[in-house]
Write a protein that holds these residues in place. Sequence first.
Motif, PDB file in Angstrom:
ATOM      1  N   GLY A   9       5.386  21.446  -7.491  1.00 35.07           N
ATOM      2  CA  GLY A   9       6.071  20.447  -8.291  1.00 35.07           C
ATOM      3  C   GLY A   9       6.934  19.510  -7.468  1.00 35.07           C
ATOM      4  N   TYR A  10       6.615  19.387  -6.181  1.00 36.51           N
ATOM      5  CA  TYR A  10       7.364  18.475  -5.312  1.00 36.51           C
ATOM      6  C   TYR A  10       6.750  17.076  -5.392  1.00 36.51           C
ATOM      7  CZ  TYR A  10       9.031  22.757  -2.929  1.00 36.51           C
ATOM      8  OH  TYR A  10       9.572  23.978  -2.630  1.00 36.51           O
ATOM      9  N   LEU A  11       7.605  16.071  -5.370  1.00 38.71           N
ATOM     10  CA  LEU A  11       7.147  14.687  -5.278  1.00 38.71           C
ATOM     11  C   LEU A  11       7.752  14.066  -4.029  1.00 38.71           C
ATOM     12  CD1 LEU A  11       5.593  12.314  -6.609  1.00 38.71           C
ATOM     13  CD2 LEU A  11       7.769  11.650  -7.666  1.00 38.71           C
ATOM     14  N   PHE A  12       6.888  13.611  -3.136  1.00 37.44           N
ATOM     15  CA  PHE A  12       7.316  12.967  -1.900  1.00 37.44           C
ATOM     16  C   PHE A  12       7.215  11.455  -2.109  1.00 37.44           C
ATOM     17  CE2 PHE A  12       5.764  17.168  -0.935  1.00 37.44           C
ATOM     18  CZ  PHE A  12       6.760  17.688  -0.111  1.00 37.44           C
ATOM     19  N   THR A  13       8.360  10.791  -2.120  1.00 34.15           N
ATOM     20  CA  THR A  13       8.414   9.402  -2.596  1.00 34.15           C
ATOM     21  C   THR A  13       8.486   8.351  -1.490  1.00 34.15           C
ATOM     22  OG1 THR A  13      10.822   9.623  -2.832  1.00 34.15           O
ATOM     23  CG2 THR A  13       9.469  10.009  -4.798  1.00 34.15           C
ATOM     24  N   GLY A  14       8.451   8.754  -0.219  1.00 33.03           N
ATOM     25  CA  GLY A  14       8.518   7.751   0.833  1.00 33.03           C
ATOM     26  C   GLY A  14       9.752   6.891   0.676  1.00 33.03           C
ATOM     27  N   ASP A  15       9.550   5.569   0.667  1.00 30.98           N
ATOM     28  CA  ASP A  15      10.677   4.635   0.497  1.00 30.98           C
ATOM     29  C   ASP A  15      10.759   4.072  -0.921  1.00 30.98           C
ATOM     30  OD1 ASP A  15      11.301   5.096   3.093  1.00 30.98           O
ATOM     31  OD2 ASP A  15      11.062   3.034   3.792  1.00 30.98           O
ATOM     32  N   LEU A  16      10.095   4.729  -1.861  1.00 31.73           N
ATOM     33  CA  LEU A  16      10.199   4.312  -3.260  1.00 31.73           C
ATOM     34  C   LEU A  16      11.507   4.780  -3.880  1.00 31.73           C
ATOM     35  CD1 LEU A  16       8.973   3.102  -5.872  1.00 31.73           C
ATOM     36  CD2 LEU A  16       7.896   5.342  -6.259  1.00 31.73           C
TER      37      LEU A  16
ATOM     38  N   GLY B 232       0.796  -1.215   0.000  1.00 30.15           N
ATOM     39  CA  GLY B 232       0.000   0.000   0.000  1.00 30.15           C
ATOM     40  C   GLY B 232       0.829   1.265   0.000  1.00 30.15           C
ATOM     41  N   HIS B 233       2.049   1.165  -0.464  1.00 30.55           N
ATOM     42  CA  HIS B 233       2.933   2.336  -0.491  1.00 30.55           C
ATOM     43  C   HIS B 233       2.368   3.394  -1.431  1.00 30.55           C
ATOM     44  CE1 HIS B 233       6.446   4.844  -1.226  1.00 30.55           C
ATOM     45  NE2 HIS B 233       7.029   4.286  -0.191  1.00 30.55           N
ATOM     46  N   ILE B 234       2.487   4.664  -1.010  1.00 25.84           N
ATOM     47  CA  ILE B 234       2.064   5.770  -1.873  1.00 25.84           C
ATOM     48  C   ILE B 234       3.182   6.800  -2.009  1.00 25.84           C
ATOM     49  CG2 ILE B 234      -0.392   5.539  -1.328  1.00 25.84           C
ATOM     50  CD1 ILE B 234      -0.024   8.100   0.473  1.00 25.84           C
ATOM     51  N   ALA B 235       3.167   7.524  -3.113  1.00 28.55           N
ATOM     52  CA  ALA B 235       3.915   8.765  -3.269  1.00 28.55           C
ATOM     53  C   ALA B 235       2.893   9.890  -3.329  1.00 28.55           C
ATOM     54  CB  ALA B 235       4.769   8.731  -4.528  1.00 28.55           C
ATOM     55  N   ILE B 236       3.331  11.101  -3.016  1.00 29.05           N
ATOM     56  CA  ILE B 236       2.413  12.242  -2.957  1.00 29.05           C
ATOM     57  C   ILE B 236       2.967  13.363  -3.825  1.00 29.05           C
ATOM     58  CG2 ILE B 236       1.358  13.962  -1.452  1.00 29.05           C
ATOM     59  CD1 ILE B 236       1.488  11.893   0.820  1.00 29.05           C
ATOM     60  N   LEU B 237       2.153  13.804  -4.773  1.00 27.35           N
ATOM     61  CA  LEU B 237       2.544  14.859  -5.702  1.00 27.35           C
ATOM     62  C   LEU B 237       1.915  16.177  -5.272  1.00 27.35           C
ATOM     63  CD1 LEU B 237       3.820  15.851  -8.372  1.00 27.35           C
ATOM     64  CD2 LEU B 237       1.734  15.080  -9.532  1.00 27.35           C
ATOM     65  N   ASP B 238       2.751  17.174  -5.045  1.00 32.58           N
ATOM     66  CA  ASP B 238       2.321  18.513  -4.675  1.00 32.58           C
ATOM     67  C   ASP B 238       2.264  19.361  -5.946  1.00 32.58           C
ATOM     68  OD1 ASP B 238       2.029  21.096  -3.758  1.00 32.58           O
ATOM     69  OD2 ASP B 238       3.708  21.025  -2.348  1.00 32.58           O
ATOM     70  N   HIS B 239       1.057  19.628  -6.425  1.00 38.03           N
ATOM     71  CA  HIS B 239       0.890  20.325  -7.695  1.00 38.03           C
ATOM     72  C   HIS B 239       1.342  21.782  -7.630  1.00 38.03           C
ATOM     73  CE1 HIS B 239      -1.332  17.098  -9.744  1.00 38.03           C
ATOM     74  NE2 HIS B 239      -1.865  16.849  -8.561  1.00 38.03           N
ATOM     75  N   LYS B 240       1.209  22.403  -6.487  1.00 35.74           N
ATOM     76  CA  LYS B 240       1.528  23.821  -6.364  1.00 35.74           C
ATOM     77  C   LYS B 240       3.012  24.094  -6.597  1.00 35.74           C
ATOM     78  CE  LYS B 240       0.837  27.871  -3.389  1.00 35.74           C
ATOM     79  NZ  LYS B 240       0.203  28.371  -2.154  1.00 35.74           N
TER      80      LYS B 240
ATOM     81  N   GLY C 289      12.657  12.036  -0.854  1.00 31.22           N
ATOM     82  CA  GLY C 289      12.544  10.716  -0.265  1.00 31.22           C
ATOM     83  C   GLY C 289      12.488  10.817   1.252  1.00 31.22           C
ATOM     84  N   SER C 290      12.163   9.715   1.897  1.00 28.26           N
ATOM     85  CA  SER C 290      11.982   9.720   3.355  1.00 28.26           C
ATOM     86  C   SER C 290      13.245   9.371   4.129  1.00 28.26           C
ATOM     87  CB  SER C 290      10.859   8.751   3.738  1.00 28.26           C
ATOM     88  OG  SER C 290       9.609   9.256   3.319  1.00 28.26           O
ATOM     89  N   HIS C 291      14.356   9.202   3.419  1.00 26.88           N
ATOM     90  CA  HIS C 291      15.615   8.883   4.097  1.00 26.88           C
ATOM     91  C   HIS C 291      16.782   9.587   3.403  1.00 26.88           C
ATOM     92  CE1 HIS C 291      13.789   5.551   6.420  1.00 26.88           C
ATOM     93  NE2 HIS C 291      13.112   5.298   5.310  1.00 26.88           N
ATOM     94  N   HIS C 292      17.836   9.831   4.178  1.00 24.13           N
ATOM     95  CA  HIS C 292      19.128  10.299   3.676  1.00 24.13           C
ATOM     96  C   HIS C 292      19.055  11.694   3.072  1.00 24.13           C
ATOM     97  CE1 HIS C 292      20.548   6.385   4.858  1.00 24.13           C
ATOM     98  NE2 HIS C 292      19.611   5.817   4.111  1.00 24.13           N
ATOM     99  N   THR C 293      19.600  11.931   1.883  1.00 24.85           N
ATOM    100  CA  THR C 293      19.687  13.286   1.344  1.00 24.85           C
ATOM    101  C   THR C 293      18.309  13.934   1.263  1.00 24.85           C
ATOM    102  OG1 THR C 293      21.658  12.764   0.046  1.00 24.85           O
ATOM    103  CG2 THR C 293      20.389  14.681  -0.629  1.00 24.85           C
ATOM    104  N   LEU C 294      18.236  15.173   1.751  1.00 22.85           N
ATOM    105  CA  LEU C 294      16.969  15.901   1.730  1.00 22.85           C
ATOM    106  C   LEU C 294      16.850  16.659   0.419  1.00 22.85           C
ATOM    107  CD1 LEU C 294      14.391  16.815   3.180  1.00 22.85           C
ATOM    108  CD2 LEU C 294      15.725  18.724   4.143  1.00 22.85           C
ATOM    109  N   GLY C 295      16.061  16.101  -0.496  1.00 24.06           N
ATOM    110  CA  GLY C 295      15.808  16.757  -1.777  1.00 24.06           C
ATOM    111  C   GLY C 295      16.753  16.298  -2.871  1.00 24.06           C
TER     112      GLY C 295
ATOM    113  N   SER D 186       6.390   0.830 -10.224  1.00 24.14           N
ATOM    114  CA  SER D 186       6.149   2.089  -9.522  1.00 24.14           C
ATOM    115  C   SER D 186       7.221   3.124  -9.852  1.00 24.14           C
ATOM    116  CB  SER D 186       6.097   1.845  -8.007  1.00 24.14           C
ATOM    117  OG  SER D 186       4.958   1.078  -7.660  1.00 24.14           O
ATOM    118  N   LEU D 187       8.470   2.682  -9.964  1.00 19.95           N
ATOM    119  CA  LEU D 187       9.539   3.599 -10.370  1.00 19.95           C
ATOM    120  C   LEU D 187       9.280   4.138 -11.773  1.00 19.95           C
ATOM    121  CD1 LEU D 187      12.665   1.696  -9.009  1.00 19.95           C
ATOM    122  CD2 LEU D 187      11.745   3.852  -8.140  1.00 19.95           C
ATOM    123  N   GLU D 188       8.798   3.259 -12.642  1.00 24.68           N
ATOM    124  CA  GLU D 188       8.470   3.676 -14.007  1.00 24.68           C
ATOM    125  C   GLU D 188       7.331   4.699 -13.991  1.00 24.68           C
ATOM    126  OE1 GLU D 188       8.519   1.277 -18.125  1.00 24.68           O
ATOM    127  OE2 GLU D 188       7.120   0.495 -16.634  1.00 24.68           O
TER     128      GLU D 188
END
Length: 262
Positions: A174-181, A164-172, A218-224, A203-205
């Motif tokens: 252009g940010y994509l929050f990818t969790g552990d993807l 049930g993993h999700i990513a979240i796209l912020d339209h305002k 992403g949710s780990h390591h380098t921020l952005g 999912s990567l595709e």
Amino acid sequence: MAKINDEWFTVEEINNETYAISEYGHWEKVHSFLLLGEKRAVLIDTGLGIDNIQRISKQLTSLPISVMTTHVHWDHIGSHGAFDDIYVHKDEVDWLINGIPKLSIEQIRKDIGRNITLPTPKTFNPSNYKPFQGQPSGFLEDGDVIDMGNRKLSILHTPGHSPGHIAILDHKYGYLFTGDLLYDQAPIYAFFPTTSPEDLVQSLEKIANLPSLTKIFGSHHTLGLDPSILLEMKRAIMTLRVNNLVRFGTGIHRFNGFSIQF
């Protein structure tokens, strides 16, 4: 933003409506994200649960907060119990209620307590740590749109690391929050019994073809991460498929900027 000095959490302003709340004192280097709209705020994940992230979110906003869970793993739901409005993809509602399958509490406690480099609160004891379990306020599906008031988020179902993993796209922005993807510095995991190498690559595709992204979080390591990493991802997907590597047991595959473990 007034600077927040905290012994455990590091708060970084991405812009005046977006904050990263990071736990750099733990080996997982976990990031949660607070997004502000006009009517409500969204907190993407709630961290490890070593300390209560709500203490930080209250300093950043007085808006009502809805928690959007990228996936139900212990390092992303740590402070869920401090919030009343929690959402999770429909395929992991059972995980949130009944616990993460095929993962022992002994292993979780071992992982939560190792390689900590910052002082932890007196309330934290790895030997009695328990991941959050409880009923969500509602569930999410692919294509759902979260209207925050002058800011909309789209939910993208991106299974593979978990069903049930999700990513979240912020339209305002252009940010994509990818969790552990997608993140860097450590392998993206798809070798557990509850993972799927085939789903992960699909999912990567899916995210590789998103237009007009300005930053990937992403949710780990380098921020952005720069969206140019998606070009390398497309090449990686082709390499993995051509060489019949998208299956359990093929090991760690390293590419420019990220790696994947099956």
